[in-house]
Design an enzyme around this catalytic site. Sequence first.
Site, PDB file in Angstrom:
ATOM      1  N   ARG A   1      41.094  97.797 -44.134  1.00 24.67           N
ATOM      2  CA  ARG A   1      39.766  98.305 -44.499  1.00 24.67           C
ATOM      3  C   ARG A   1      39.368  99.522 -43.687  1.00 24.67           C
ATOM      4  O   ARG A   1      39.895  99.777 -42.608  1.00 24.67           O
ATOM      5  CB  ARG A   1      38.693  97.230 -44.319  1.00 24.67           C
ATOM      6  CG  ARG A   1      38.606  96.643 -42.916  1.00 24.67           C
ATOM      7  CD  ARG A   1      37.304  96.973 -42.213  1.00 24.67           C
ATOM      8  NE  ARG A   1      37.388  96.632 -40.805  1.00 24.67           N
ATOM      9  CZ  ARG A   1      37.857  97.460 -39.876  1.00 24.67           C
ATOM     10  NH1 ARG A   1      38.271  98.676 -40.200  1.00 24.67           N
ATOM     11  NH2 ARG A   1      37.912  97.090 -38.608  1.00 24.67           N
ATOM     12  N   GLU A   8      29.077 100.406 -36.749  1.00 17.85           N
ATOM     13  CA  GLU A   8      30.104 100.104 -35.737  1.00 17.85           C
ATOM     14  C   GLU A   8      29.462  99.363 -34.576  1.00 17.85           C
ATOM     15  O   GLU A   8      28.393  99.753 -34.104  1.00 17.85           O
ATOM     16  CB  GLU A   8      30.731 101.422 -35.269  1.00 17.85           C
ATOM     17  CG  GLU A   8      32.193 101.324 -34.983  1.00 17.85           C
ATOM     18  CD  GLU A   8      33.028 100.963 -36.209  1.00 17.85           C
ATOM     19  OE1 GLU A   8      33.394  99.777 -36.338  1.00 17.85           O
ATOM     20  OE2 GLU A   8      33.310 101.855 -37.025  1.00 17.85           O
ATOM     21  N   HIS A   9      30.122  98.276 -34.161  1.00 15.36           N
ATOM     22  CA  HIS A   9      29.595  97.414 -33.087  1.00 15.36           C
ATOM     23  C   HIS A   9      28.275  96.766 -33.506  1.00 15.36           C
ATOM     24  O   HIS A   9      27.452  96.434 -32.660  1.00 15.36           O
ATOM     25  CB  HIS A   9      29.431  98.193 -31.777  1.00 15.36           C
ATOM     26  CG  HIS A   9      30.742  98.550 -31.135  1.00 15.36           C
ATOM     27  ND1 HIS A   9      31.439  97.663 -30.338  1.00 15.36           N
ATOM     28  CD2 HIS A   9      31.492  99.667 -31.198  1.00 15.36           C
ATOM     29  CE1 HIS A   9      32.555  98.254 -29.923  1.00 15.36           C
ATOM     30  NE2 HIS A   9      32.615  99.456 -30.440  1.00 15.36           N
ATOM     31  N   GLY A  19      42.908 100.329 -36.038  1.00 12.74           N
ATOM     32  CA  GLY A  19      41.523 100.069 -36.436  1.00 12.74           C
ATOM     33  C   GLY A  19      41.357  99.877 -37.934  1.00 12.74           C
ATOM     34  O   GLY A  19      40.244  99.888 -38.450  1.00 12.74           O
ATOM     35  N   SER A  62      42.413  97.169 -39.425  1.00 10.08           N
ATOM     36  CA  SER A  62      42.406  95.725 -39.590  1.00 10.08           C
ATOM     37  C   SER A  62      43.703  95.149 -40.145  1.00 10.08           C
ATOM     38  O   SER A  62      43.695  94.370 -41.100  1.00 10.08           O
ATOM     39  CB  SER A  62      41.230  95.285 -40.480  1.00 10.08           C
ATOM     40  OG  SER A  62      41.201  93.882 -40.544  1.00 10.08           O
ATOM     41  N   SER A  63      44.807  95.526 -39.510  1.00  9.01           N
ATOM     42  CA  SER A  63      46.062  94.860 -39.867  1.00  9.01           C
ATOM     43  C   SER A  63      45.961  93.375 -39.514  1.00  9.01           C
ATOM     44  O   SER A  63      46.513  92.526 -40.219  1.00  9.01           O
ATOM     45  CB  SER A  63      47.241  95.507 -39.142  1.00  9.01           C
ATOM     46  OG  SER A  63      47.186  95.281 -37.752  1.00  9.01           O
ATOM     47  N   ASP A 113      36.141  92.127 -40.997  1.00 12.19           N
ATOM     48  CA  ASP A 113      37.497  92.427 -41.470  1.00 12.19           C
ATOM     49  C   ASP A 113      37.976  91.399 -42.490  1.00 12.19           C
ATOM     50  O   ASP A 113      38.485  91.737 -43.562  1.00 12.19           O
ATOM     51  CB  ASP A 113      38.480  92.452 -40.299  1.00 12.19           C
ATOM     52  CG  ASP A 113      38.142  93.539 -39.297  1.00 12.19           C
ATOM     53  OD1 ASP A 113      37.214  94.322 -39.551  1.00 12.19           O
ATOM     54  OD2 ASP A 113      38.823  93.594 -38.251  1.00 12.19           O
ATOM     55  N   TYR A 159      35.252  96.452 -24.965  1.00 12.16           N
ATOM     56  CA  TYR A 159      34.687  95.746 -26.124  1.00 12.16           C
ATOM     57  C   TYR A 159      33.911  94.513 -25.656  1.00 12.16           C
ATOM     58  O   TYR A 159      32.759  94.302 -26.035  1.00 12.16           O
ATOM     59  CB  TYR A 159      35.820  95.342 -27.081  1.00 12.16           C
ATOM     60  CG  TYR A 159      35.362  94.610 -28.319  1.00 12.16           C
ATOM     61  CD1 TYR A 159      35.037  95.307 -29.484  1.00 12.16           C
ATOM     62  CD2 TYR A 159      35.259  93.227 -28.330  1.00 12.16           C
ATOM     63  CE1 TYR A 159      34.622  94.637 -30.610  1.00 12.16           C
ATOM     64  CE2 TYR A 159      34.840  92.545 -29.459  1.00 12.16           C
ATOM     65  CZ  TYR A 159      34.525  93.246 -30.593  1.00 12.16           C
ATOM     66  OH  TYR A 159      34.113  92.573 -31.722  1.00 12.16           O
ATOM     67  N   GLY A 212      47.065  98.263 -35.032  1.00  9.85           N
ATOM     68  CA  GLY A 212      46.255  98.673 -33.881  1.00  9.85           C
ATOM     69  C   GLY A 212      45.543  99.992 -34.063  1.00  9.85           C
ATOM     70  O   GLY A 212      45.053 100.569 -33.102  1.00  9.85           O
TER      71      GLY A 212
HETATM   72  P1  ADP Z   1      44.164  96.221 -36.022  1.00 11.90           P
HETATM   73  O1  ADP Z   1      43.633  94.990 -36.649  1.00 11.90           O
HETATM   74  O2  ADP Z   1      43.130  97.285 -35.836  1.00 11.90           O
HETATM   75  O3  ADP Z   1      45.374  96.781 -36.695  1.00 11.90           O
HETATM   76  P2  ADP Z   1      44.538  94.429 -33.818  1.00 11.90           P
HETATM   77  O4  ADP Z   1      44.877  94.667 -32.389  1.00 11.90           O
HETATM   78  O5  ADP Z   1      43.289  93.717 -34.135  1.00 11.90           O
HETATM   79  O6  ADP Z   1      44.607  95.854 -34.528  1.00 11.90           O
HETATM   80  O7  ADP Z   1      45.722  93.616 -34.490  1.00 11.90           O
HETATM   81  C1  ADP Z   1      47.036  94.048 -34.364  1.00 11.90           C
HETATM   82  C2  ADP Z   1      47.948  92.858 -34.184  1.00 11.90           C
HETATM   83  O8  ADP Z   1      48.078  92.141 -35.443  1.00 11.90           O
HETATM   84  C3  ADP Z   1      49.359  93.220 -33.817  1.00 11.90           C
HETATM   85  O9  ADP Z   1      49.478  93.403 -32.406  1.00 11.90           O
HETATM   86  C4  ADP Z   1      50.154  92.036 -34.313  1.00 11.90           C
HETATM   87  O10 ADP Z   1      50.082  90.970 -33.389  1.00 11.90           O
HETATM   88  C5  ADP Z   1      49.391  91.651 -35.574  1.00 11.90           C
HETATM   89  N1  ADP Z   1      50.015  92.267 -36.757  1.00 11.90           N
HETATM   90  C6  ADP Z   1      49.528  93.270 -37.520  1.00 11.90           C
HETATM   91  N2  ADP Z   1      50.375  93.603 -38.512  1.00 11.90           N
HETATM   92  C7  ADP Z   1      51.443  92.801 -38.373  1.00 11.90           C
HETATM   93  C8  ADP Z   1      52.689  92.641 -39.080  1.00 11.90           C
HETATM   94  N3  ADP Z   1      53.012  93.403 -40.137  1.00 11.90           N
HETATM   95  N4  ADP Z   1      53.546  91.693 -38.635  1.00 11.90           N
HETATM   96  C9  ADP Z   1      53.247  90.918 -37.588  1.00 11.90           C
HETATM   97  N5  ADP Z   1      52.103  91.011 -36.892  1.00 11.90           N
HETATM   98  C10 ADP Z   1      51.214  91.935 -37.260  1.00 11.90           C
HETATM   99 MG    MG Z   2      42.128  93.702 -35.864  1.00  8.86          MG
END
Ligand code: ADP
Ligand code: MG
Length: 382
Positions: A32, A38-39, A126, A128-129, A174, A224, A124
């Site tokens: 997203r 924000e915050h 931002g 929201s992976s 998220d 944070y 990482g």
């Molecule tokens: P963001 O949500 O902004 O991308 P976060 O620090 O909140 O950053 O989350 C990132 C973490 O999510 C990664 O360090 C990992 O642990 C997990 N992650 C994200 N994508 C994957 C993926 N494709 N496979 C495994 N873990 C993932």
């Molecule tokens: Mg995240």
Amino acid sequence: MSASHQLDQRARTAFREAFGYPPGAVAVAPGRINIVGEHTDYNEGFVLPAAIDRHVAVALRLRRDRQIALRSDRYGGSVALDGLPPRRQGNWGDYLLGVARQISGRFGEGPGFEAVVASDIPVGAGLSSSGALEVAVAVALLAARGIEMAPLAIAQLCQASENGFVGARTGIMDQFTALRARGGNAILLDCRSLEDEYVPLPDGRLAWLLADTRVRHELASTAYNQRRTECEAAARMLGLTSLREATADDLERIQDPVERRRARHVITENARVLRAADALRRRAPRGLGPILYASHESLRLDFAVSCRELDCLVELAAGMPQVIGARMMGGGFGGCALVLTESTGTDDVEQHLSQGYAEEFHRSPAFYRVRAVDGVMPERAM
Ligand code: ADP
Ligand code: MG
């Protein structure tokens, strides 16, 4: 084939290659952007996110025993366990294990499972992976176990996992977005009542561009938590449960100057979200420009979560006639700047930002051109 279908296929193929048989369920959840707000989520305020055409896919199959085997296209090796662990392991597997534990806690312990993660969301940055991963694994695991759950309850379950198991004190934006988003729309979400409203995003004449600083300063997670504490202290000082109820008139009653500035950001940011939603409802998206810039200034000065790299990208963007508005996005101290630009100017904007950024930091930003898509694809059990 859409991006989410391609990822669905990738996860299926990777699962078959890893385990020798097809998955039992696959779910694909989007990352997203957050247009403004924000915050504000952990202050029970307003946010205005939209899901983007970057996704995480989880392919999963239940086992007959309690064993767990996890793989990801982003990380080498695999996570292998004899059962759900009581505590975090300290690696990416925690995002899946935490969700599985939440589901077991609510619906009774289930069998073990094998899962494969495939993703095109930068980690990482931002976008929201993590939220997309949680939602995808929740939807796939619920489907595999034959459990039905309302989207809001799934979002809350995922948030509880990230807060309790992974150990990141994040809000619900998220996960909520990954579940509820609708293509071409942003979601105006009230993080206190969890009421939501879809507001239409601009048509193809304008475009969303993310400029990734590709830096993540050490400060990010401690700052944070510190900002959360400062906001809580400011609310307590005012005798309120959260800064959501605070108004500009309350500010002078906050004695600590730092807490006062933090509160001012939250109060003005909530107002900006409502103004932005209003501009979008009125189909006047160019009205977002000043709101985005003001949000950036407030995050930079009052909330103190920007950094030189983000400021540089926003300043460069602001200098271009094709750009409607820009701001830092996410927790801060790195990650992406969000830029709203005339579509016809996107190439020029990228070039200008690339050049200016490289001059100062001797590296190039990464760019993602994104559009607003639907939330999680209904899983298809096979
Ligand atoms: P963001 O949500 O902004 O991308 P976060 O620090 O909140 O950053 O989350 C990132 C973490 O999510 C990664 O360090 C990992 O642990 C997990 N992650 C994200 N994508 C994957 C993926 N494709 N496979 C495994 N873990 C993932
Ligand atoms: Mg995240």
